[in-house]
Design a protein around this motif. Structure first.
Motif, PDB file in Angstrom:
ATOM      1  N   TYR A  36       0.834  -1.186   0.000  1.00 33.66           N
ATOM      2  CA  TYR A  36       0.000   0.000   0.000  1.00 33.66           C
ATOM      3  C   TYR A  36       0.877   1.246   0.000  1.00 33.66           C
ATOM      4  CZ  TYR A  36      -3.696  -3.080   1.761  1.00 33.66           C
ATOM      5  OH  TYR A  36      -4.604  -4.086   1.921  1.00 33.66           O
ATOM      6  N   GLN A  38       0.502   5.110   1.512  1.00 35.03           N
ATOM      7  CA  GLN A  38      -0.259   6.106   2.252  1.00 35.03           C
ATOM      8  C   GLN A  38       0.266   7.472   1.851  1.00 35.03           C
ATOM      9  OE1 GLN A  38       0.120   6.204   6.559  1.00 35.03           O
ATOM     10  NE2 GLN A  38      -2.028   6.749   6.758  1.00 35.03           N
ATOM     11  N   PHE A  44      -5.137   5.573   2.037  1.00 36.07           N
ATOM     12  CA  PHE A  44      -4.450   4.338   1.666  1.00 36.07           C
ATOM     13  C   PHE A  44      -4.794   3.964   0.236  1.00 36.07           C
ATOM     14  CE2 PHE A  44      -2.246   2.454   5.124  1.00 36.07           C
ATOM     15  CZ  PHE A  44      -2.826   2.948   6.272  1.00 36.07           C
ATOM     16  N   LEU A  46      -4.159   0.752  -2.354  1.00 34.86           N
ATOM     17  CA  LEU A  46      -3.620  -0.581  -2.578  1.00 34.86           C
ATOM     18  C   LEU A  46      -2.879  -0.572  -3.899  1.00 34.86           C
ATOM     19  CD1 LEU A  46      -3.368  -3.584  -1.850  1.00 34.86           C
ATOM     20  CD2 LEU A  46      -5.579  -3.939  -2.975  1.00 34.86           C
ATOM     21  N   LEU A  49      -1.540  -6.871  -4.856  1.00 38.95           N
ATOM     22  CA  LEU A  49      -1.712  -7.991  -3.949  1.00 38.95           C
ATOM     23  C   LEU A  49      -0.991  -9.197  -4.533  1.00 38.95           C
ATOM     24  CD1 LEU A  49      -3.088  -9.213  -1.422  1.00 38.95           C
ATOM     25  CD2 LEU A  49      -5.036  -9.768  -2.901  1.00 38.95           C
ATOM     26  N   GLU A  59      -3.485  -2.965  -8.819  1.00 42.40           N
ATOM     27  CA  GLU A  59      -4.690  -2.153  -8.826  1.00 42.40           C
ATOM     28  C   GLU A  59      -4.601  -1.104  -9.931  1.00 42.40           C
ATOM     29  OE1 GLU A  59      -7.585  -2.420  -6.592  1.00 42.40           O
ATOM     30  OE2 GLU A  59      -6.543  -4.348  -6.737  1.00 42.40           O
TER      31      GLU A  59
END
Lengths: 115, 109
Positions: A36, A38, A44, A46, A49, A59
């Motif tokens: 992630y 920030q 946040f 993403l 994954l 993403e």
């Protein structure tokens, strides 16, 4: 207990250069690792994954070409920020999840400053 | 699409008074767990509460939340706020961990 380490904790790079950050799960087998960012505004995002035995899923607005990730085993993941620019600054968090829990454990983050 | 909504960006409360942080969600996942994360200054977020059971109250460190699937909500509450509760609070759910935008809680003396 379950711990996630990230290093470096802070890094500064010049605009247009690249930097690599690492994430290590200790005390459990990380079946998935999520990266992630920030932002300075504290939201946040993403990035991607990574799940064992599956392809890394990025993403929207994040690509493998910009943020290549390596997840060679159940304990270790690394991500590189290629050609970093001002908009890439922020706190990069690694979250790892084990086999038996929905809970995602976060590392302390790598804070990236781009000059 | 999948999302988490935290309606307040900043909540300010006087020490000793109750506090409530709102969280609603939208998801297509069938099996999900919900979390409240707390992030203190210069630290990584950590789990404060978690739940995957409908209508069951979960508590930790004086905070409590109840997942209500009928209203798609998982509000965080505390009956008596303390100065040390000042932090950034995120509501999130998983499968793929989806975060809300966060609510800053400021507890004043």
């Amino acid at each position: 207990g379950a711990l996630v380490y990230q290093y470096p904790r802070r890094t500064i790079c010049k605009s247009g250069t690249s930097m690599r950050m690492e994430c290590q799960a200790v005390g459990f087998q990380a079946t998935s690792v999520a990266w992630y960012r920030q932002s300075p505004q504290k939201t946040f995002e993403l990035i991607a994954l990574s799940t064992v035995n599956s392809a890394i899923k990025y993403e929207q607005n994040f690509t493998q070409e910009k943020f290549p990730i390596s997840h060679p085993n159940l304990s270790f993941s690394s991500m590189t920020v290629l050609n970093a620019y001002l908009e890439d600054r922020g706190l990069y968090l690694c979250g790892a999840r084990g086999q038996s829990s929905y809970e995602q454990y976060f590392g302390p983050g790598t804070r990236l400053t781009v000059l | 699409g999948d999302s988490v909504t935290q309606t307040e960006g900043l909540v300010t409360v006087t020490e000793g008074l109750p506090v409530k942080l709102n969280c609603t969600y939208q998801t297509t996942y069938l099996t999900i767990a919900f979390f409240w994360y707390v992030q203190y200054l210069n630290e990584a977020p950590q789990v404060l509460l978690k739940s995957s059971t409908d209508n069951k109250r979960t508590e930790h460190q004086g905070f409590h939340a109840t997942l209500h699937k009928s209203s798609s909500s998982f509000h965080l509450q505390k009956s008596s706020a303390q100065l040390s509760d000042s932090a950034l609070y995120y509501c999130a759910y998983t499968g793929k961990l989806i975060f809300g935008l966060g609510t800053t809680l400021q507890v004043q003396p």
